[in-house]
Design a protein around this motif. Structure first.
Motif, mmCIF file in Angstrom:
data_model
loop_
_atom_site.group_PDB
_atom_site.id
_atom_site.type_symbol
_atom_site.label_atom_id
_atom_site.label_comp_id
_atom_site.label_asym_id
_atom_site.label_seq_id
_atom_site.Cartn_x
_atom_site.Cartn_y
_atom_site.Cartn_z
ATOM 1 N N ARG B 25 0.842 -1.191 0.000
ATOM 2 C CA ARG B 25 0.000 0.000 0.000
ATOM 3 C C ARG B 25 0.876 1.239 0.000
ATOM 4 N N PRO B 27 1.753 4.663 1.232
ATOM 5 C CA PRO B 27 1.412 5.200 2.561
ATOM 6 C C PRO B 27 0.364 6.298 2.501
ATOM 7 N N ASN B 28 -0.458 6.302 3.536
ATOM 8 C CA ASN B 28 -1.469 7.337 3.720
ATOM 9 C C ASN B 28 -2.417 7.476 2.535
ATOM 10 N N SER B 29 -2.762 6.328 1.967
ATOM 11 C CA SER B 29 -3.691 6.399 0.836
ATOM 12 C C SER B 29 -4.459 5.094 0.744
ATOM 13 N N PRO B 273 0.735 -3.138 16.347
ATOM 14 C CA PRO B 273 1.899 -2.449 16.909
ATOM 15 C C PRO B 273 1.770 -2.277 18.418
ATOM 16 N N ASN B 315 -3.271 -0.224 7.378
ATOM 17 C CA ASN B 315 -3.008 1.220 7.300
ATOM 18 C C ASN B 315 -2.095 1.638 8.459
ATOM 19 N N GLU B 316 -1.751 2.922 8.497
ATOM 20 C CA GLU B 316 -0.815 3.435 9.503
ATOM 21 C C GLU B 316 -1.358 3.248 10.916
ATOM 22 N N ALA B 317 -2.667 3.397 11.054
ATOM 23 C CA ALA B 317 -3.264 3.288 12.386
ATOM 24 C C ALA B 317 -3.527 1.855 12.792
ATOM 25 N N SER B 318 -3.267 0.936 11.854
ATOM 26 C CA SER B 318 -3.557 -0.473 12.093
ATOM 27 C C SER B 318 -5.003 -0.678 12.535
#
Lengths: 549, 350, 423
Positions: B25, B27-29, B273, B315-318
């Motif tokens: 992915r 990032p941030n999309s 995480p 995603n970044e936030a899992s």
């Protein structure tokens, strides 16, 4: 539903309901069956200027009768007693005694089982039904009804429908096996090419027969059921066909047609019925489907048994019973009961047909007649020097391979010490012993191949007898109750040889045999038990033991 | 903590013509680069109103694309059964470099957390490390036998980096896992998970299974190993999805998790995480996703997915997963709408 | 008079010879066409590598690289110009031109294990009225000798899934296979220790002597087969070592490799070398509904290595020109790839191979469409394949057996040999 055309065979000769094939009047219906058999077989022999083989010796005949009627060899005592019996009527007495014995019930059951469920030899419930039916001396006609229509409410008769149930997944199986086994016609005969000899049988005959079975199904709870509607459609594969798709009628092999009463049903009703059937086929707890007012299978049974159409049904079973005792049918092969394949003795078949129908399809009566005939009791040796005569003349008895069950039971009898059997004057003791033999023979029976046409003994069988531990441990055991142990206890070789032949072969040895065995036992005298074992083995594995002769 | 597996909710279900084998992915999309059974890389923006995938062009792979990673948002690197590593310009969707990387079929590609090192595994049983920028091979190592104990060719499906990039784990068909120090290539541990390999000596006389997924916990201590349990009828993927969790440094197996709900092959694993959950996903006829507590091994939440999943991205936030697989791409959110439940004291420590 | 042991044996031996001659005339009804006799003289043999469960044509002999149905494996060139096969079979690829013809256009219509196996065992669809012999039984009858000292049809099927013995149908149990399942040592082939070898022989001779008088004036083919069966016992016992690969040098065993299938291929070679006309080695089980590609990676490696070793070895011994090696199973596998990355049952367009005896090496007959869904060119059925096999062996496929009144040609009505793959 579309079915490929598979049949080109005719039964036109059967379409005319004459009493005699030749037009001549048949002998009196009151004559004993055996007399009529002998009259017609002799007539044909005379016509062909063939002298039949002489009658088999007494010991030989006893062994043949025992194997054919009781499904086993005689014990040593039975063999000795029969030959010693001075009565002129001893053969009739023996046959009547055997036909009334538990031996006959077991054997007749086994024979019917292998004929009716050849690919499922151990369906316990069906075998139980057959045992019951034979014990009752149930007529073949009634058994046919039991198997084709059935009665789920009757505990004894209920398992008979296994005949249909075990084939219900495949319309071809139901139709073909019923046609072959009950009517003697193989409708699959010529699938892809015209039979060179037989006029073409019309396609609608085949699909007519199919229509009697096409509505049959089995529910999830294993009940036999029929749909209230459903048609068989077919289309000719011939390029010049102009008829297009046709609907099959309920048409029997004789051409007789049954009309189904018209029942008006709305599309909604039909849908509901279809759903009930679907549920019954898929769910254990679904209510049993309603019996339809018109049952094609019942109609088939009705036509097949009514006097103007019963010739297929009657002739087939006569021919099959004949084939069992003579090793060849009056019509041969037994599934080719059609015009181009005439019986070897047409008048005889006609007479037997009339007799069987008149006496309520009593198979025991037919068997009795056959085994009392002179034609049946001829020697199996052809010593006339020339080539053996046409087998269709029944001039010489045929050597018949034993069924796995006959061979297994007979081995279990031969391996026992002759003093282990109940006294001849205590037949009631034999009942339990016979049942033990039957059950005890399952293992051995599974080793052997069921004989069919052109039967050949597999080399596996010879290897089994030659090298298996089981044979050595069970058939050649050195124990008092067994033949080897018994022979060992005898004082000299002469006694050993006499007793072994009498026990295993149901006859005394010939002089050349005495000499050969004596030579063998002497030359192997360093280990007497081993030598006796080898001698017993040679008899147990011999053709005299493997075949009915 | 913004995720809550119990809130798992499928938000996108997009049909694609091929079988997507791997995904990365941007990032941030919602832009996914996925590799597939049509030998190509594709890009798709799953957040678009009508997501459309666009194939990368140029002379690409010659077989199934089995791994894709993004060293930078504009550089993709892919692996394939054809044994090649290909570098791509994501904007232009053109290949920029090709490296003949392995002799046999490449099964997986992963990238170090710093984006500098790529690790590849293939059926030549080698793990190779690559400079993500230059394409230079840094080192190769293997602790995996070429043949199974039953004299068939073995396979090397799984590879993972630890969260800090220090360690690499590789796992093979017969259930052998080796852990390596990334900088030196020296082996620092092994664990065995033979329960993931089914050898049928009698009925069908071949094997099935093997290690298909590996993941290190955020603190590096735990190593999760995924695949499928012992199969009775190896004609089918007919056994519980299976995950084993090891304290690999101690060589201890902490959990053997046989999924009681899904008979399937675990194709991918991912740790939260925050260490609250371990996610496993994969499939047989269709797919599944399961969240378990890495501490207790208990299932937190699990659900069916509409296709066999071959890989997923988070995603970044899992709190959102992007799963690719058999003719589908699916997006699921599992965001905590309320304050997350108080974590058990034990779990909070780790 | 006391016969010495030696004397007894001599007498018995004379007896045995006499009986034997008599039986041979009796077996005259089983007369073979001149063509088949010719085949026998040349000692033709068959080894059928039965790929039970259904191998994928796409991962073996009809790859579709780059197509949606093609799977991940590449196609590689073979020694035959223009013919490509799956990269999973590199060793076979090097041998196609020299040994092997590929038929890519089988449409056998039945994708059910039982039904498909019946079709591919007998070369025709099941017929409720008749039990057809399988290919092994037909070859045993056409290529074997009645008095053969070795088995004439050996069938090995070790895995239990889909295990089928095969059968001789209306040809009778004389032609039924010697079936090896649990062990590679045939049952009852070894003498029990409790009887000495001499006694074992004497006992058989005594049996023969006693049987002679009985069989002399009785006319029956079944009776003859009984005599034959016992006459073959000692010969078959002597063939025990054929089943023991320890008899082979270590290098030879190494060539065939360590897998059971490889070892069975070596046994097959030992058997055909000793004159066994038909050997079937079943390699089960290819039914890859899940993980088709991994399954084929394993099983193709086994097939590729074992089959190549077998062909090389047959060639080195000068046996290949008389030995036909076949590969097929009950059907192939779907071009479509299911969600478990498996392939399902498929009989509409799949492949078989023929190698060695009578076969044009490198021939590649028939075509499937670009995705392998249908036969595009040269469609053939099981009957045609069987007609081809029989023709390759020099047996007339149109020859008929008679079952009662009914003629049954060796290969199904209307079938034709595929001339393109025959020399």
């Amino acid at each position: 539903m579309r079915w490929i055309l598979r049949i080109h065979l005719a039964a036109l000769w059967l379409l005319s309901t004459v009493i005699s094939a030749s037009g001549a009047e048949l002998p009196s219906a009151d004559l004993p069956i055996e007399q009529v058999i002998d009259q017609f077989t002799q007539q044909r022999l005379d016509a062909e200027k063939v002298s039949a083989a002489p009658q088999a010796g007494e010991a030989n005949l006893l062994r043949r009768l025992m194997l054919d009627v009781a499904g086993r060899i005689p014990t040593s005592a039975e063999a000795t007693a029969y030959v010693a019996n001075p009565s002129a009527a001893k053969r009739v007495e023996l046959v009547d005694r055997l036909l009334a014995s538990p031996d006959f019930v077991w054997h007749q059951r086994n024979e019917l089982d292998r004929m009716l469920l050849p690919n499922k030899p151990n369906d316990g419930d069906f075998r139980k039904y057959l045992l019951w039916a034979v014990k009752e001396n149930r007529s073949w006609e009634a058994m046919f009804r039991d198997m084709l229509i059935g009665d789920e409410a009757d505990e004894n008769r209920k398992p008979a429908t296994t005949f249909i149930k075990s084939r219900a997944r495949d319309l071809d199986d139901m139709l073909n096996d019923t046609a072959i086994l009950f009517f003697g016609v193989n409708v699959t005969c010529a699938k892809c090419h015209d039979h060179p000899l037989t006029p073409e049988w019309k396609q609608h005959h085949y699909f007519g027969m199919a229509s009697f079975f096409s509505r049959t199904y089995v529910t999830k709870k294993n009940l036999l059921a029929e749909r209230p509607f459903g048609e068989v459609k077919f289309k000719s594969k011939r390029k010049d066909d102009t008829k297009g798709e046709q609907t099959a009628k309920f048409e029997f092999l004789t051409g007789a047609i049954i009309d189904e009463p018209v029942v008006e049903r709305s599309a909604d009703d039909m849908k509901k019925i279809e759903e009930t059937i679907k549920a019954a086929m898929q769910k254990d707890d679904a209510p049993p489907p309603e019996k339809p007012s018109f049952s094609p299978r019942e109609k088939l049974v009705e036509i097949a048994l009514r006097s103007e159409d019963n010739r297929f049904f009657a002739r087939n079973i006569i021919n099959r019973v004949w084939d069992r005792f003579f090793g060849r049918g009056l019509v041969h092969p037994v599934d080719q009961l059609h015009a181009a394949n005439a019986p070897s003795h047409p008048e005889l078949l006609d007479w037997l047909t009339r007799d069987l129908v008149a006496h309520g399809y009593d198979l025991k009566r037919l068997i009795r007649g056959i085994v009392l005939s002179q034609a049946y009791s001829r020697s199996s040796e052809w010593t006339a020097g020339s080539q053996p005569p046409d087998p269709a003349l029944f001039a010489v008895a045929k050597v018949k391979p034993l069924t796995p069950r006959q061979y297994a039971v007979s081995l279990l009898i031969a391996r026992q010490s002759p003093d282990q059997w109940p006294a001849l004057d205590k037949p009631e003791e034999w009942i339990a012993r016979r049942e033990q033999l039957e059950n005890g023979s399952n293992g051995y029976a599974s080793f052997f191949e069921m004989p069919g046409e052109n039967f050949q003994v597999a080399v596996d069988e010879a290897l089994l007898f030659s090298n298996s531990k089981r044979i050595e441990d069970e058939l050649l055991r050195d124990s008092k109750t067994e033949i080897v142990g018994y022979l060992k206890s005898l004082p000299d070789n002469a006694a050993v040889i006499e007793a072994a032949f009498q026990t295993i072969c149901s006859r005394p040895p010939r002089d050349d045999e005495r000499a050969a065995i004596d030579g063998y036992l002497q030359s192997h005298s360093t280990d007497r038990v081993a030598a006796i074992r080898q001698f017993v083995w040679a008899l147990l594995t011999g053709p005299e033991m493997r075949f009915s002769y | 903590m913004a995720s809550d597996p119990t809130k798992l909710n499928k938000t996108k279900d997009i049909g694609i013509p091929s079988i997507a084998m791997c995904v990365a992915r941007i990032p941030n999309s919602g832009r996914l680069i996925f590799g597939s059974s049509d030998f190509k890389l594709h890009e798709i923006d799953v957040f678009a109103e009508k997501p459309q995938s666009t194939a990368f062009g140029g002379e690409g792979h010659q077989s199934y694309v089995t791994g894709v990673v993004l060293p930078t948002p504009n550089v993709a690197v892919s692996s394939s059964y054809d044994g090649q590593l290909i570098w791509w310009d994501v904007e232009k969707r053109e290949p920029t470099r090709k490296v003949k990387a392995h002799e046999l079929w490449m099964r997986r590609l992963v990238i170090s957390p710093d984006g500098k090192t790529i690790a590849s595994v293939a059926d030549d049983m080698q793990c190779k490390l690559w400079n993500a920028e230059t394409g230079e091979m840094l080192r190769q190592f293997s602790d995996h036998k070429a043949m199974t104990p039953h004299d068939f060719p073995s396979m090397l499906h799984a590879v993972a980096f630890s969260a800090d990039g220090k360690f690499i784990a590789t796992g093979d068909k017969v259930g052998h896992v080796a852990i390596w120090e990334a900088t030196s290539g020296s082996k620092v541990g092994t664990v065995e998970a033979p329960g993931l390999y089914t050898w049928d000596p009698k009925q069908r006389r071949h094997s099935i299974g093997g290690i298909r997924a590996l993941a290190f916990s955020p603190d590096n201590k735990l190593l999760a190993v995924g695949g499928i349990g012992q199969i009775g009828n190896i004609d089918h993927l007919d056994a519980p999805a299976r995950v084993e969790i090891f304290d690999w440094q101690k060589g201890e197996r902490k959990h053997e998790l046989n999924n009681d709900k899904f008979k399937a092959l675990v194709e991918d694993l991912a740790f939260d995480p925050a260490s609250q959950w371990l996610l496993s996903s994969g499939g047989a006829g269709d797919g599944f996703v399961t969240f378990v507590s890495p501490e207790t091994g208990k299932v937190i939440h699990q659900d069916k997915l509409p296709m066999h999943v071959h890989q997923l991205a988070l995603n970044e936030a899992s709190d959102t997963l992007f799963a690719v697989g058999h003719h589908k791409i699916v997006v699921c959110e599992f965001k905590a709408t309320d304050p997350p439940p108080a974590a058990p004291a034990e779990a909070a420590k780790s | 008079m006391t016969l010495s042991r030696r004397g007894f044996l001599n007498v018995a031996a004379i007896g045995a010879a006499g009986t034997f001659a008599a039986d041979m005339t009796r077996f005259d009804m089983l007369r073979h066409s001149a063509w088949a006799d010719e085949a026998k003289k040349q000692g033709k043999r068959v080894i059928l590598l039965w790929l039970a469960g259904g191998a994928s044509q796409l991962e073996t002999f009809d790859p579709k690289p780059g197509r949606p149905t093609g799977g991940p494996y590449r196609a590689i060139p073979t020694s035959a110009t223009g013919v490509h096969i799956s990269e999973l079979l590199p060793k076979m690829a090097a041998r196609i031109q020299q040994t092997t013809a590929i038929v890519r256009s089988l449409n056998t219509k039945n994708a059910d294990h039982g039904g498909g196996a019946t079709i591919m065992e007998t070369g025709r669809i099941k017929d409720p009225g008749i039990e057809y012999p399988d290919l092994g039984a037909v070859c045993a009858k056409e290529l074997g000798r009645l008095d053969s000292a070795v088995p004439d049809y050996v069938s090995m099927y070790t895995s239990t899934e889909g295990r089928r013995k095969g059968g001789s149908g209306f040809l009778g149990s004389r032609y039924a296979p010697m079936f090896l399942s649990e062990s590679m040592q045939p049952e009852n082939i070894r003498r029990l220790e409790s009887i000495s070898d001499l006694d074992h022989q004497d006992r058989l001779a005594l049996r023969e002597l006693l049987a002679k008088k009985f069989t002399q004036n009785r006319n029956s083919d079944s009776l003859g087969s009984h005599t034959q069966a016992y006459q073959r016992v000692r010969g078959l016992m002597a063939s025990e070592k054929l089943f023991d690969i320890e008899q082979e040098p270590a290098e030879m065993r190494a060539k065939y490799g360590p897998t059971q299938f490889g070892q069975q291929c070596l046994i097959a070679r030992r058997l055909v070398e000793a004159g066994v006309p038909f050997v079937k080695v079943a390699r089960a089980w290819w039914d890859s509904h899940g993980e088709n590609f991994e399954t084929h990676r394993e099983l193709c490696a086994d097939l590729d290595h074992s089959m190549s070793a077998l062909l090389d070895d047959l060639k080195d011994r000068g046996l290949l020109e008389h030995t036909l090696v076949l590969t097929f199973g009950e059907f192939g596998r779907t071009p479509g790839i299911n969600a478990s990355l498996g392939r399902d049952h498929f009989a509409a367009a799949w492949s078989a191979t023929l190698s060695g005896c009578g076969v044009r090496g490198g021939a590649c007959f028939g075509k499937t469409d670009e995705d392998g869904h249908k036969v595009a060119d040269g469609e053939v059925g099981a009957g045609d394949l069987f007609a081809t096999i029989l023709s390759a062996l020099g047996i007339d496929p149109l020859k008929e057996y008679h079952v009662g009144a009914r003629p049954v040609p060796l290969s199904d009505f209307g079938s034709k040999p595929i001339k393109d793959v025959l020399i």
